[in-house]
Design an enzyme around this catalytic site. Structure first.
Site, PDB file in Angstrom:
ATOM      1  N   ARG A   1       3.654  -9.399   7.700  1.00 53.98           N
ATOM      2  CA  ARG A   1       4.574  -9.329   8.385  1.00 53.98           C
ATOM      3  C   ARG A   1       4.328  -8.210   9.277  1.00 53.98           C
ATOM      4  NH1 ARG A   1       7.809  -6.218   3.827  1.00 53.98           N
ATOM      5  NH2 ARG A   1       9.921  -5.957   5.383  1.00 53.98           N
TER       6      ARG A   1
ATOM      7  N   HIS B   1      -2.806 -15.507   8.336  1.00 54.01           N
ATOM      8  CA  HIS B   1      -2.115 -14.226   8.276  1.00 54.01           C
ATOM      9  C   HIS B   1      -2.818 -13.532   8.789  1.00 54.01           C
ATOM     10  CE1 HIS B   1       1.971 -14.900   8.438  1.00 54.01           C
ATOM     11  NE2 HIS B   1       1.968 -15.776   7.351  1.00 54.01           N
TER      12      HIS B   1
ATOM     13  N   ARG C   1      17.823  22.900   2.176  1.00 52.02           N
ATOM     14  CA  ARG C   1      17.693  21.386   2.549  1.00 52.02           C
ATOM     15  C   ARG C   1      19.024  20.423   1.747  1.00 52.02           C
ATOM     16  NH1 ARG C   1      13.160  19.007   5.171  1.00 52.02           N
ATOM     17  NH2 ARG C   1      14.868  16.906   5.035  1.00 52.02           N
TER      18      ARG C   1
ATOM     19  N   PRO D   1       0.607  -1.074   0.193  1.00 55.17           N
ATOM     20  CA  PRO D   1       0.071   0.260  -0.142  1.00 55.17           C
ATOM     21  C   PRO D   1       0.966   1.136   0.314  1.00 55.17           C
ATOM     22  CG  PRO D   1      -0.473  -0.921   1.984  1.00 55.17           C
ATOM     23  CD  PRO D   1       0.933  -1.971   1.655  1.00 55.17           C
ATOM     24  N   GLU D   2       1.043   1.915  -1.322  1.00 54.78           N
ATOM     25  CA  GLU D   2       0.921   2.931  -1.199  1.00 54.78           C
ATOM     26  C   GLU D   2       0.118   4.042  -1.658  1.00 54.78           C
ATOM     27  OE1 GLU D   2       4.385   4.770  -4.010  1.00 54.78           O
ATOM     28  OE2 GLU D   2       5.329   2.891  -3.491  1.00 54.78           O
TER      29      GLU D   2
END
Length: 272
Positions: A111, A91, A153, A2-3
């Site tokens: 995970r 899971h 930056r 997931p993004e």
DNA sequence: CAAGACTCCTGTCAGC
DNA sequence: TGCTGACAGGAGTCTT
């Protein structure tokens, strides 16, 4: 997986099934996720109606009558509607059972980098949410804004746009893709990029994310239908996962490097 | 404050 | 076939 596009297509897929339904009960099989699933989650949610599901950055926010539950899918999490005779696998950590017809929302996360937290009535002040940058698809996310935040930056621009306090939702895949589209070398210092190029980068980010959401949308019916068909993430990626293959633009072999432990792929000819 | 390393956990895949 | 090590879409926390 997931993004932002994944999280958004998940939201869009789940909302019509769940919004307006009352939560019957929760089955927590594994409470050790990124942080422990709260002991009292079941109490907080008890018989509460789900009003709507929203998204902020890569977080899903489930707005119940009694307060807000936050879900983050981490690296490997997914949420699906499953049928009630579907046996839970290794899971499948949490089932949320809704309504009279027992619609089951199942959280799967091999995970266990994912998160389920209770934020209560004032979700915006929560530490996970109150420092986030703008949504990349909002008008408030502009080239000028990025340019201003980037002054002084020295961080590489790729890491800069993956910083969720600068702009939300961009992970490794789409950082690579957007920088390719914008013709910017991922290693370039964020503070040394012109306003014009930031303008271009912002456009590239918006276009890339929108296209990905559209593609996610077409597969989401399968997703929500619960058959979990593989091949779900096939996207038209220009650089990610294509190290050594020809640049779609100029044909030169794409280069692979590491930045902060994450794989970066770029075209040394097209990106400067 | 900024930047980088380290950390959580499991599955997969390349190489031997 | 089995073992080992590297690596994977994230991001908070700790160290320098």
């Amino acid at each position: 997986m997931p993004e932002l596009p994944e999280v958004e297509t998940t939201r869009q897929g789940l909302a019509p099934h769940l919004e307006g339904q009352r939560l019957n009960r929760i089955i927590v099989r594994q409470r050790r996720l990124r942080w422990p699933v709260p002991d009292d989650l079941s109490t907080k949610l008890d018989q509460s109606r789900l009003l709507r599901i929203s998204r902020r950055a890569k977080y899903l926010l489930f707005h119940f009558e009694t307060g807000v539950m936050l879900v983050h899918l981490g690296m490997s999490g997914s949420l699906r509607i499953v049928s009630n005779n579907n046996e839970a696998g290794k899971h499948d950590h949490i089932d949320f059972i809704f309504g009279n017809r027992q619609t089951i929302l199942r959280l799967t996360d091999p995970r266990r980098f994912g998160t389920v937290l209770w934020l209560g009535k004032a979700p915006d002040t929560h530490p996970l949410l109150n420092k986030l940058g703008p949504e990349p698809l909002d008008d408030a996310f502009t080239g000028n804004g990025l340019y201003r935040r980037s002054r002084n930056r020295t961080i590489a621009v790729k890491q800069f746009i993956m910083d969720q306090t600068i702009v939300t939702g961009i992970g490794n895949i789409y950082a690579n893709e957007a920088l390719f589209k914008a013709g910017i070398r991922p290693t370039r210092a964020a503070g040394k990029i012109s306003p014009q190029r930031y303008q271009k980068l912002v456009q590239a980010i918006k276009i890339t994310l929108r296209a990905a959401i559209r593609q996610g949308g077409t597969t989401l019916r399968d997703f929500v239908g619960g058959d979990g068909r593989p091949g779900y993430f096939k996207q038209q990626l220009n650089v990610y996962g294509r190290s050594g293959l020809p640049c779609p633009n100029c044909g030169a072999p794409l280069r692979e490097i590491k930045q902060s432990g994450r794989t970066t792929i770029f075209c040394a000819h097209c990106q400067r």
